[in-house]
Design a protein around this motif. Structure first.
Motif, PDB file in Angstrom:
ATOM      1  N   SER A  56       0.819  -1.210   0.000  1.00 33.45           N
ATOM      2  CA  SER A  56       0.000   0.000   0.000  1.00 33.45           C
ATOM      3  C   SER A  56       0.855   1.263   0.000  1.00 33.45           C
ATOM      4  O   SER A  56       1.910   1.333   0.635  1.00 33.45           O
ATOM      5  CB  SER A  56      -0.911   0.008   1.223  1.00 33.45           C
ATOM      6  N   ARG A  57       0.380   2.276  -0.694  1.00 33.84           N
ATOM      7  CA  ARG A  57       1.044   3.577  -0.676  1.00 33.84           C
ATOM      8  C   ARG A  57       0.366   4.529   0.296  1.00 33.84           C
ATOM      9  O   ARG A  57       0.874   5.587   0.579  1.00 33.84           O
ATOM     10  CB  ARG A  57       1.005   4.181  -2.078  1.00 33.84           C
ATOM     11  N   SER A  58      -0.779   4.127   0.781  1.00 33.83           N
ATOM     12  CA  SER A  58      -1.555   4.951   1.700  1.00 33.83           C
ATOM     13  C   SER A  58      -1.520   4.330   3.092  1.00 33.83           C
ATOM     14  O   SER A  58      -1.318   3.129   3.248  1.00 33.83           O
ATOM     15  CB  SER A  58      -3.005   5.035   1.198  1.00 33.83           C
ATOM     16  N   SER A  59      -1.745   5.156   4.099  1.00 37.72           N
ATOM     17  CA  SER A  59      -1.795   4.634   5.464  1.00 37.72           C
ATOM     18  C   SER A  59      -3.205   4.184   5.849  1.00 37.72           C
ATOM     19  O   SER A  59      -3.389   3.573   6.901  1.00 37.72           O
ATOM     20  CB  SER A  59      -1.302   5.688   6.451  1.00 37.72           C
TER      21      SER A  59
END
Length: 82
Positions: free
Chosen positions: A45-48
């Motif tokens: 994932s690039r998002s939290s």
């Protein structure tokens, strides 16, 4: 790959829900997959947002277990530091 991400996150959430109940494997229960799921989601994932959602799911599963009679020996004040 982008269209597969929601399915991947749903699969990870389901796997965590199914395996979160026991920390050691046996003939009846599979071992807890939380560490592996957090690692894989963090790598993919690039998002939290998926991490926060899975962390909330883990806390809700633990809260559910505590409210249904599981001992609270492993829940300490440090639990909120996760």
């Amino acid at each position: 790959m982008r269209t597969m991400r929601p399915f991947f996150y749903l699969l990870c959430a389901t796997l965590m829900l199914v395996t979160r109940g026991s920390h050691f494997g046996s003939l009846v229960h599979v071992p807890d997959a939380s560490w592996a799921i957090f690692f894989v989601v963090g790598a993919v994932s690039r998002s939290s947002l998926p991490f926060v959602a899975l962390l909330a799911e883990a806390a809700l599963v633990d809260l559910f277990a505590l409210s249904h009679g599981v001992g609270a020996a492993c829940i300490t004040p440090a639990y909120v530091a996760l």
